[in-house]
Structures are given as structure tokens and as C-alpha cells.
Design an enzyme around this catalytic site. Structure first.
Site: not given
Ligand SMILES: Cc1cc2nc3c(=O)[nH]c(=O)nc-3n(C[C@H](O)[C@H](O)[C@H](O)COP(=O)(O)OP(=O)(O)OC[C@H]3O[C@@H](n4cnc5c(N)ncnc54)[C@H](O)[C@@H]3O)c2cc1C
Ligand SMILES: Cc1cc2nc3c(=O)[nH]c(=O)nc-3n(C[C@H](O)[C@H](O)[C@H](O)COP(=O)(O)OP(=O)(O)OC[C@H]3O[C@@H](n4cnc5c(N)ncnc54)[C@H](O)[C@@H]3O)c2cc1C
Lengths: 430, 485
Positions: B51, B342, B407, B405
Site C-alpha cells: 500500500h 495492515s 502445474c 510439479c
Molecule cells: C487478510 C489479511 C490481508 C492483509 N493484506 C495486507 C496487504 O495487502 N498489504 C500489507 O501490507 N499488509 C497486509 N496485511 C497485514 C500483514 O499481513 C501483517 O501486517 C504482517 O504480516 C505482520 O507481520 P508480523 O511479522 O508482524 O507478524 P507475523 O507474520 O504473524 O509474525 C509473527 C511471528 O512471531 C512468531 N511467534 C509468536 N510467538 C512466538 C514466540 N513465543 N516465540 C517465537 N516466535 C513467536 C509467530 O510464529 C510468527 O511467525 C494483511 C493481513 C491479513 C490478515
């Protein structure tokens, strides 16, 4: 990189590909079969149950036995077979790009026979809600695991869909000591052949639940249960019938889709009703010199029909390739064929062929399937104005592919008009 | 004991982006991820849209970070060799009220510093998207918007970080955190202990739980669930542009999104849930997606759906829907990169820079590495090679001539390379994310057994031990009674 040249190249070495190649070869064409697996035979190799060949060989064979008979004929011929070789591109000019562990292959072909078979519909296609755990797989993949890899996908099995592969697997898994809890089918009737319902479910006391579907997938990281529910006549879930069934495996037998990615690369038009190429009575697609047969054209339930269809495609491909060669050397212009369309009418799901060259020269066979079961009905072939074929009254089922043979005399009237013809199956009141 | 200057908890896009940023400095850093692979939280369940930043309220943390993060992507994609496309975004208005909203967004966008925004009319939209609904009247057009494959980006960040000295450890859930009297932290996972001076909490939906391990109760989190759909590559009249409807109060609305690999994604719904593990698909959500995309593209063929999936946006409650990126006021040295809802993908590179600055402010000395390598080599992708290159590759490594694969045309050579890659792939889904084996229209129906066999062989395991993703997701359970072969 290898460059090769054949009169006819057959893509896919299942029963369709082998039969087409043998016929083309018999007609005097140089032929190659390209098969991505390590052996010929296609899906037959994992169908270790019997029930193949009843009409073609007049004996009951297993899938591998049926395949074997053709594999031996191919071995005895001078057909070149490329195993472990996958076609990755097919251009409209018949240039085929393939790959195997010796490198890339580029093949030129006078004519091509598409015989790539089909793939299974997946969970995504029917959008079953719930978690996305291990333990949800298609019936054909389960068949591969059990019959060839010698591994169990689970212990307590629910099967969604009453397609033939699901029915066969219900019996197979039971015989292998797994517990098949039931087969659930969305439609009010079974989708598989009657003999499979009888031999694979009834004989093993496996319940078949009609008008019922899986409404939720439960458990993560591994499947723990599914929720099933009855549906009404509009396929809406009836809430109070929801029921949770503990299981570790969900097999999907929810339909097959012809594998036409290559066909589309080459510019071949598909029939939205079959997902296979639109073909004429010679099984020629709308790309000159490209023919199709077997499950890539439309999904068959009996391999015997695959073989017959493929023989026709193989013959037509050889004739085309040899004629083109002659035409080029004699400087003859290519002929233009006039065609009319054949469309499915009342109660009919699709027809193969979907077009007919006029004037018709030879007898033709029209294959079709009905959309819903009909107890008493007759096939009627007609134009907008007149009926020119009427079949006997009989029962029709969507699981059974039907055929009508028409002779040129019956089709003579078509010479005068270019009206499209329609195949209908009309109910006859008792 | 394993001492690090910084330990990052969580290997999503946030944690891996931070690892990548910190790897530029002379520090010892480890990233601990609880899952069997990185990028398997929210990072694998989203739309992948970078975005450009017209949504957040000007002046908010999100506004600053979103625009800056999005601007970093094109250069990062070149350096780290991940896929990126530039389809642009239409935010589509269907009414006068919508037009007012679009003007409002335009204003936000300009204030936030988003480039080249414009309001366009139906004719201009239809030139680019002939299938667009006739009810569409105008759109905010953001031509600079890009789309990435979010887990590919996380893998790229992690691999590059690793190449520059960061330790990336998977299957390491942090279960206990203690602040010792020497000021350092002591961290436990079920099978290891670590000490460090700084913790970066990038645990996604579990950031509040991880904070609580360190005695921090500054915030509470709940997930905002979203369903998504994937459509087949071979769909006719695929959209070229990311198209959102004018948004509602809590969501950006149901969009169609062209992907890096030529599929179309439809996403996402937005529903607050209590359960942080409920990454399920819901029937009403799936229907809402189909209905929603039909408002934009009435002809879109729902029969082309090949997969449904879902994700949970990590939301810090009572935080104005903003990110929560700060050093804990109570436990010094504990930095939160939490509430990354997001657009967390778009923002990740800037979140990483902000976290770097927070560490700097907290007293960590940041000395750039002279030998930092900003580049990453990606795995060979067979289909991206010319015919002659493919031929040469196979001659050298015949495994590249064995298609596994069908596909997605993925070869055994690519799968073996992924298994032994910098961040090794040991599960079916890890291989799928790196090579696309099983991502196509048959969803692994034809190749799953082959991939299992390759994994078993390369890892010296039985086929029965091979998992789909998380521990406990074995795909097979022993030999059949002894019938066949
Ligand atoms: C339906 C949907 C659509 C979206 N579309 C967009 C989009 O189009 N564009 C955009 O920019 N964003 C989008 N987002 C937002 C984006 O996906 C998130 O903001 C982003 O992936 C968050 O990343 P993160 O690394 O913070 O969290 P996560 O990817 O959840 O990573 C957190 C990690 O911490 C690990 N963890 C948790 N607890 C522990 C622990 N105790 N010890 C060790 N590890 C741990 C978990 O296993 C996980 O891998 C969307 C989200 C959703 C749900
Ligand atoms: C589970 C099951 C049970 C059945 N039971 C019965 C039964 O009891 N009795 C009966 O008569 N019939 C039965 N059938 C039906 C019958 O076996 C099939 O309809 C028949 O095998 C289809 O033949 P085919 O050659 O069209 O396709 P396939 O057998 O699928 O062969 C296609 C071949 O093409 C190859 N191929 C595809 N794409 C490429 C490419 N790009 N490059 C190279 N090679 C390629 C594939 O590897 C495959 O070998 C059953 C079918 C199934 C699936």
C-alpha cells in the site's frame, strides 16, 4: 538440445495416447509418444481393481493388465517412446517443447494428438470452510499412496463425493484395514457407476449419505473431525442436521477436470461444458492438425470408450499429417471445411463432438451425458424445425456416457441446411 | 551460554525485516521463530499489496512508516532478488458520497507524501480494466503501488540477514523471559537458553503474550481475521490493477489483486476474533469475497478459485488501529514491534529502520559493517531460464530435467536446492513457498507424493515423518497391510 521431427506426436502415454499412437502408426505415420511418468499406462497403473476391458477385450482385466496389453503393442511397433519427459509448451505451429533429464527437446510434428488425461478437483474448487490441516486429500492421490507408494493416509476416513474413484477407494481402504466411516454426496443421487456403489459400498456396509455435504473442516495441524449436514433441494445447508464426525482423513472425490493448459497454449478453443477442446466428428480441434481424445477431451468412466475414441483420433491425425505432406509436395491448397454446431438440448450436459463437418461422409458417433437421472426417456436429435433421429425409451444416469451412431443417410437432410443440431433427452410419461 | 546483543522474537515480515536491517551493523543478533519455518504467521495470510500510504491519518505513526516502507520496496526487490510487480491501485467510487471519500483519501495521500495520486473517471479506468463494473464512476489512482509475495520477501530478508551474520533459528518458541541483575535478558525455549541485552518483540498476534513473559502488560491484542481466495492463472480477462472499493470504517474492502506469479487474489474480509489460532476459513467470509469482487468485476469466474486461505491481523486494542512500536517504559531494552496490522508488509522496511533507531536511542552502539553484503542470490527458477540455459543446467544437474510439479513446472533440482537452502525448507509448505510446487491448480494432487519422497530422501527420514507445516501435520501414517508391492 535435441531437435526431432515426426508425422504424429502424441502427448500423454495413458490408454488414450497409446491407442492413438498405435492407430497412427498403423496408417503409416512416424509416431512419438511423450509421457512424463516413468512408464506408459497413465492413471491405469494405480487402478489395481478389475473392471477394465469388458467391452474392448471382452474380458475383465485390472487397470495395469489393460495397460500392459497396449504397452506390449507399443513395444512391438516402431513408435518412439519418450518416458520421464514432460511437454512444457505447445505452440500453434505444432512446435513442442519438452524436458527430461538429458536436456531440452524440441519436436516438430505434422499432427498432434492431445492425450494428457485429467486432474482432480480440489478442496479449493468447492471452497469447504474450516481449518487447513494435513489429512485432506483427493481420492486419486490417496489411491497413489495406497496402491503404489504402499502408505496409509490415515486410519479413520470420510469420503466426500460419490465419484468412481471415491467409491473404489472406499473399498480399497477398507480392505487395507482402514475404517471408512461413510461417503457423503451433495446430490440426491450417486455420481459413480451403479456397479461401483454395489461392489464397493453395499458389499462392505459403507453408508452412502445423499444430499449431504461437508460443511466444516476441524482440527489443526492435523484433521480431527469434519462437520457434515444435509442440504435441501436448492443445496442450502439444513442447520439442524449438522453433525460432527471424528476422523483423521477426508478424501475428496468431487470430480475430474480435463488437463488443457497445453491445449490452451496452442490456441485450441475449449468447450466450457466439458473443459476439453471443442472438436468435430474427426476429433479435430479448431487448431489445424491438433486432435484430442481420452480424458483430456471429456471425462470417461470406462477405459474401453477411451480406447475407441483414441483410435479414431490417431487415425485422423495420421491421415491429416500424411495428406498435408502430400499436399505440400503437390502444391495443393488446403481444403476449407464447412461445419455446423451440435449443441446439448433438454436434459443433456454436453456432446462430443460439438461440431460436424457437412456434408457428412461417414457414420458419426455422438457421445453425451444427461444432467440428471431420468427413469424413462428417449434421445432425440433435431434441428430447430425437424427431428431426424429418435432413440429407444430407456433410463439415463449422469454417471453413464451414452452414444448414438448416425449414418450419412440419416444425416442427409443436413446437406440442404446449415442449421445447428441439438441433442435432447426427453422424458416419456409412463 | 548463547549471548547476543539483540534477540528478535518472531520471524514474520516484521522480525525478518528487522534482522535484515540490524545485519548491517557490527552486532550479534539472533532471530527466534516458534514455527517450523519463517513467515508462517500473518505473513503467509495476506494480500501482498505494498500500500503506498493514502489510508493512514496524516501525522500517525502508521502514515509515516507506511509511505517510507513502500518507497523502499523497488530497491529492496533489486538487491534481495524477490519478485515485485507494479500494477497500481484503483480505489473505486460508485456514488457521490464515495467521490467525497476519494477526495479525502487523495488529500491524505498528498499530505502523507504519496506520489502521482490522481482521481480518474470511468473512461480512464475502463481503458485499463475493460471488465470493470459499469456502476464504477471514479477512482483514486495510485500508479506507484506494487505487489510482492510476502513470504518470499520474509525469506529474502532472513536469508540476507543470515548471510550477514544473523542467526535465524526456527522451531524455537520463546517460553520464558527473565531480566537478570546484570541487566541482560535470559530467554528460554523448550530446548535452549539464550541471553541478550536487547529484545525486539515481533511476535505478531502473540506480542502481548511474549511481553507478558517479561512482566510487561502495556497492551492487549486480538486478531482481526480475514478470508482470501486464489484464482487460477489461466483465468480469462485477469485484472491488471489492484482494485479496492471505497473503504468502510474498519476495512479496506474486498479487492482483487494481481499477484507476482500471475494469479489473482481476492481479499480480504475483516472480523475481530478472540482466538489467536483460528486461521480458519468461514463460509460467510468466502461468500462475502465472491459477492464483493463481483461488485468490481461482475464477470469474474468463481469457478476459477483454486484455494481459500486466511490470516489474522495482529491488532493492539485501544491503539487507534495504529502500530505499537516503542521501547517498554518499564522494562528497559525491551522493544515492541507489535500490532503490525495492515499494511504491515508495506511498512516492514520502515518499521525495521525505526526499531534500529529505538535500539540506538536505548544505548546500543550502531557501527556499520564494512563488509556488509546487500545482495541476495535467489534459487534458480527453471521457468525463468531460456531454452538454452535450461538445457545447459540440465546437462550439469540432471535433477533440473525432472519436473515434479506439473502445474507450476517445478523441477526436482529446485526442490533439492530449497531443502538445502540458506533457510532450509523441511516441510511441504516450506517447499511450496520457495518453489511453488503444489501452488497451482491441482494443489499438489499430482506432486505431493513426489515432494514427500524427495524430502524423505534428502533429510534421511521416513516418508511418514514428513509434515505439511507445523509439528503434528504428518501426511502419512505407516505402511498398508501389505497388499500392493
Ligand atoms: C487478510 C489479511 C490481508 C492483509 N493484506 C495486507 C496487504 O495487502 N498489504 C500489507 O501490507 N499488509 C497486509 N496485511 C497485514 C500483514 O499481513 C501483517 O501486517 C504482517 O504480516 C505482520 O507481520 P508480523 O511479522 O508482524 O507478524 P507475523 O507474520 O504473524 O509474525 C509473527 C511471528 O512471531 C512468531 N511467534 C509468536 N510467538 C512466538 C514466540 N513465543 N516465540 C517465537 N516466535 C513467536 C509467530 O510464529 C510468527 O511467525 C494483511 C493481513 C491479513 C490478515
Ligand atoms: C480411479 C479410477 C478408476 C477407474 N476405474 C475404471 C474401471 O473400473 N473401468 C474402466 O473401464 N475405467 C475406469 N477408469 C477410467 C479410465 O481408466 C480412464 O478414463 C483412462 O485411464 C483415461 O485415459 P487417458 O489416457 O485419457 O488419461 P490418463 O490415463 O490420465 O493418461 C494421461 C497421461 O498423459 C500424461 N501426460 C499428461 N500431461 C503430459 C505432458 N504435459 N507431458 C507428458 N505427458 C503428459 C500423464 O502422465 C498420463 O500418463 C477409472 C479411472 C480412474 C481415475
Amino acid at each position: 538440445m535435441k531437435q526431432l521431427d515426426y508425422d504424429v506426436v502424441v502427448i500423454g502415454g495413458g490408454p488414450a495416447g497409446m491407442a492413438a499412437a498405435l492407430k497412427a502408426n498403423e496408417k503409416g505415420a512416424t509416431v512419438a509418444i511423450i509421457e512424463r511418468n516413468d512408464e506408459l499406462g497413465g492413471i491405469l497403473n494405480q487402478c489395481i481393481h478389475s473392471g477394465f476391458g469388458l467391452s474392448y477385450f471382452k474380458q475383465e482385466l485390472t487397470g495395469p493388465e489393460y495397460a500392459e496389453l497396449f504397452i506390449n503393442r507399443v513395444k512391438d511397433s516402431d513408435i518412439d517412446v519418450y518416458l520421464n519427459t514432460m511437454v512444457i509448451d505447445l505452440a500453434p505451429d505444432h512446435r513442442i517443447t519438452a524436458v527430461n533429464q538429458d536436456g531440452m527437446l524440441v519436436l516438430a510434428a505434422g499432427a498432434i494428438v492431445l492425450a494428457m488425461g485429467c486432474r482432480e478437483r480440489t478442496r479449493g474448487a468447492i471452497k469447504i470452510p474450516g481449518s487447513r490441516p494435513a489429512g485432506v486429500l483427493t481420492a486419486g492421490l490417496a489411491q497413489r499412496y495406497v496402491n503404489i507408494e504402499n502408505r496409509k493416509p490415515g486410519e479413520r476416513i470420510v469420503i466426500l463425493g460419490s465419484g468412481d474413484i471415491g467409491l473404489i477407494m472406499a473399498r480399497r481402504l477398507t480392505l487395507e484395514g482402514m475404517q471408512v466411516l461413510g461417503v457423503y454426496e451433495l446430490m440426491p443421487y450417486a455420481n459413480g457407476l451403479y456397479r461401483n456403489i454395489k461392489n464397493c459400498l453395499d458389499d462392505f456396509d459403507i453408508p452412502l449419505h445423499l444430499s449431504t455435504t461437508v460443511t466444516n473442516i476441524i482440527g489443526y495441524p492435523h484433521l480431527e473431525a469434519v462437520e457434515v449436514a444435509k442440504v435441501d433441494e436448492n443445496f442450502a445447508v439444513i442447520d439442524e442436521t449438522r453433525e460432527v464426525i471424528a476422523c483423521d482423513t477426508l478424501l475428496l472425490s468431487i470430480g475430474l477436470i480435463p488437463e488443457n493448459e497445453l491445449s490452451q497454449n496452442s490456441g485450441v478453443s475449449l468447450n466450457p461444458r466439458t473443459n476439453g477442446p471443442l472438436v468435430d466428428e474427426e476429433l479435430a480441434t479448431d487448431q489445424p492438425g491438433i486432435f484430442a481424445c481420452g480424458n483430456v477431451l471429456h471425462v470417461h468412466d470406462l477405459v474401453d470408450n477411451v480406447t475407441l475414441e483414441a483410435e479414431q483420433a490417431g487415425t485422423a491425425a495420421a491421415v491429416y499429417a500424411l495428406e498435408q505432406k502430400a499436399a505440400v509436395s503437390e502444391n495443393r491448397p488446403a481444403e476449407n471445411k464447412a461445419t455446423i454446431t451440435i449443441s446439448p438440448g433438454e436434459n443433456v450436459g454436453y456432446t462430443v463432438p460439438a461440431k460436424l463437418t457437412i456434408p457428412p461422409q461417414k457414420p458419426i458417433r455422438i457421445l453425451f451425458r444427461v444432467r440428471t437421472p431420468l427413469d424413462q426417456a428417449a434421445v432425440v436429435i433435431h434441428t430447430g424445425t425437424e427431428i431426424f433421429y429418435q432413440g429407444k425409451v430407456q433410463a439415463y444416469k449422469p454417471s453413464v456416457m451414452e452414444a448414438v451412431a448416425l449414418h450419412p443417410e440419416e444425416l442427409n437432410r443436413l446437406n440442404e441446411s446449415d442449421e445447428p443440431i441439438t441433442v435432447s433427452v426427453r422424458e416419456v410419461k409412463k | 551460554m548463547n549471548y547476543y546483543d539483540v534477540i528478535i522474537i518472531g520471524g514474520g515480515i516484521t522480525g525478518t525485516a528487522i534482522a535484515h536491517e540490524l545485519s548491517k551493523y557490527k552486532l550479534t543478533v539472533a532471530l527466534l521463530e516458534r514455527g517450523s519455518d519463517i513467515g508462517i504467521g500473518a505473513t503467509k495470510g495476506n494480500g501482498g499489496v505494498v500500500h503506498p500510504g493514502y489510508d493512514p491519518t496524516p501525522g500517525s505513526l502508521k502514515a509515516k512508516i507506511n509511505v517510507c516502507g513502500a518507497n523502499r520496496y523497488p530497491q529492496l526487490a533489486r538487491d534481495l532478488n524477490f519478485g515485485i510487480i507494479n500494477p497500481g491501485i484503483f480505489v473505486i467510487g460508485f456514488s457521490d458520497a464515495d467521490e467525497a471519500m476519494l477526495k479525502h483519501k487523495l488529500e491524505f495521500g498528498i499530505k502523507n507524501g504519496v506520489k502521482d495520486l490522481a482521481i480518474i473517471d470511468a473512461g480512464q479506468m475502463r481503458n485499463r480494466e475493460p471488465q470493470l463494473a459499469t456502476t464504477a464512476r471514479h477512482a483514486l489512482y495510485a500508479p506507484t503501488a506494487t505487489v510482492v509475495d510476502p513470504f518470499e520477501v520474509a525469506i529474502a530478508f532472513a536469508e540476507n540477514a543470515k548471510a550477514n551474520g544473523v542467526e535465524i533459528l526456527t522451531s524455537q518458541p520463546v517460553t520464558a523471559i527473565k531480566k537478570r541483575t546484570d541487566g541482560n535478558f535470559l530467554l528460554n525455549t523448550p530446548d535452549q537458553q539464550f541471553t541478550c541485552t536487547y529484545i525486539v518483540n515481533a511476535a505478531g498476534n502473540h506480542a502481548d503474550d511474549v511481553a507478558r513473559l517479561a512482566g510487561i502488560a502495556e497492551y492487549q491484542m486480538k486478531p482481526r481475521h480475514g478470508d482470501l481466495l486464489v484464482l487460477d492463472k489461466d483465468m480469462v480477462n485477469k485484472p491488471k490493477t489492484v482494485m479496492f472499493p471505497c473503504p468502510g470504517p474498519d476495512t479496506k474492502g474486498i479487492a482483487c489483486i494481481p499477484t507476482v506469479h500471475g494469479n489473482t487474489i481476492v481479499g480480504s474480509t475483516a472480523t475481530m476474533l478472540d482466538d489467536k489460532e483460528a486461521v480458519n476459513n468461514y463460509a460467510p467470509g468466502i461468500q462475502a469475497l465472491i459477492d464483493g469482487v463481483h461488485k468490481i468485476l461482475p464477470e469474474l469466474d468463481a469457478a476459477k478459485i483454486i484455494r481459500t486461505f486466511a490470516g489474522l491481523r495482529p491488532v493492539v486494542l485501544d491503539n487507534n488501529n495504529d502500530f505499537y512500536i516503542a521501547e517498554s517504559p518499564t522494562v528497559k531494552g525491551f522493544i515492541h514491534a507489535a500490532g503490525i496490522q495492515s499494511p504491515g508488509v508495506a511498512s516492514a522496511p520502515a518499521i525495521a529502520e525505526l526499531v534500529r533507531d529505538l535500539l540506538d536511542n536505548a544505548g546500543l552502539e550502531m557501527v556499520p559493517k564494512a563488509d556488509y553484503n546487500p545482495y541476495r542470490e535467489k534459487l534458480t527458477v527453471f521457468t525463468e531460464l531460456s531454452l538454452a540455459e535450461q538445457d545447459a543446467l540440465i546437462n550439469e544437474h540432471p535433477a533440473y530435467g525432472r519436473i515434479v510439479c506439473r502445474c507450476e513446472t517445478v523441477t526436482e533440482g529446485e526442490i533439492i536446492a530449497a531443502i538445502h537452502g540458506a533457510i532450509p525448507a523441511h516441510t511441504l509448505d516450506a517447499i511450496k513457498r520457495r518453489t511453488r510446487a503444489g501452488m497451482g491448480r491441482c494443489q499438489g494432487g499430482f506432486c505431493q507424493y513426489k515432494v514427500i519422497a524427495i524430502l524423505a530422501r534428502e533429510l534421511g527420514l521416513s516418508a511418514d515423518a514428513i509434515c505439511l507445516e507445523d509439528a503434528g501435520s504428518q501426511l502419512l501414517c505407516g505402511a498398508v497391510k501389505g497388499g500392493a508391492k
